[in-house]
Enzyme design. Sequence first.
Site: not given
Ligand SMILES: *Cc1c(COP(=O)(O)O)cnc(C)c1O
Length: 483
Positions: A126
């Site tokens: 993120k």
């Molecule tokens: C947020 C997250 C995901 C999922 O991503 P999306 O965009 O919601 O599909 C997968 N792995 C980790 C470690 C995350 O923080």
Amino acid sequence: MNYLSTRGAGAGERHTFSEILLGGLAKDGGLYLPADYPRVTPDELTRWRTLPYADLAFEILSKFCDDIPADDLRALTRKTYTAATYCNVRDDESAAQITPLKTLGVEDGAPLSLLELSNGPTLAFKDMAMQLIGNLFEYALAKHGETLNILGATSGDTGSAAEYAMRGKKGIRVFMLSPHNKMSAFQTAQMYSLQDPNIFNLAVQGVFDDAQDIVKAVSNDHAFKAKYKIGTVNSINWARVVAQVVYYFKGYFAATKSNAERVSFTVPSGNFGNVCAGHIARMMGLPIEKLVVATNENDVLDEFFRTGIYRVRKAAETYHTSSPSMDISKASNFERFVYDLLGRDPARVLQLFRDVEEKGGFDLAASGDFARVREFGFVSGSSSHDTRVDTIRDVFQRYDTMIDTHTADGVKVAREHLQPGIPMIVLETAQPIKFGETIREALLREPERPAAFSGLESLPQRFEVVPADAQRVKDFIVANTGE
Ligand SMILES: *Cc1c(COP(=O)(O)O)cnc(C)c1O
């Protein structure tokens, strides 16, 4: 570039990138998408192949955003994508790649690799988009002399990525609610050790859903929301999605030598934000063979891509798993893909998502549209705690590489979709240190701790414990905004 809503209200209205930057849902409850996807030409692909990450980000964002002057946008991407920000795991020269590609080996004739997206400040993917959002928000607010108070609820990754993106930003405060004593010591310390005066951690006496309900209650008080300039940065934010498009290009260039080659990506998925960016990259003309959606036990998306049935889960049917950032009951970005799948027909999208609200889902199995899922490159699979643990162990033994639980879900499902001669790139979404318990179970050893994080848990922490009561949270916001 004109943006429209997936549900079609206000057709004919024009929205620019900057107008939707600070917003969330469109007025009709739909999600924003560009009126057309910009295409990349073969010449551009060739030219982009050797660009540094920040300049590649500038080129791609420019195609989606025509109301920020080019010099400003370039300055923003260069300020964001620096080796200093993305070197928290390794500090060798690969940090300059921002998202280095790590080759594992060849399996079933397919080169298998990990695209490292979790080397940023909070050790999860993120950070890739959120760091840019922080700089874009600060820029946009300063331009209009405005301020913003971001209110959110988190059980881990999103909240900390938002705080690290917004810390020290002018005109922005963050009020982040998290369940008191419910996060891991590492995740708690990541958030609560921040001492920046514009970051407020509120530890809610309750569970994550209580924190989420408070955010909804405060946001539904429209007068309060307007007076105190409350906003959010959740995964439906368009700028977050588009920032994620960049690393699909970067990963493609790292895995290939010429634009005649195709690659596949596997994406550990929850809210469909990450893989939605892959879909957009493919629509722009990036030569992607398959987009593999990997879910955990919460397999709403896997079920859809196998059967054509989209059935959101009730709270009691949502599992708490060892890849918790993928624990979802419905996928908030999925509507963007459905819009494209249905040939961009907003009336049908509106009807289907009404069915989601009223009947809990919809069924496209019998419609010709579902057959087109494969034309869009999508396939899927799911995993369980046992396969996750086995995969972590196997990748460690075979390749001497420690992966986290979410990435393990990706590798497990990627292996079900390998094709000889087509590189398979699994997106690495977090570092093992964030999910240490499962690493200990799989490997009988401690997760690797990047040097920058030694002693994190013993730093002084700054947070406020509050009861699960929206009024108390409002009072706190009023007291700390000085307005
Ligand atoms: C947020 C997250 C995901 C999922 O991503 P999306 O965009 O919601 O599909 C997968 N792995 C980790 C470690 C995350 O923080």
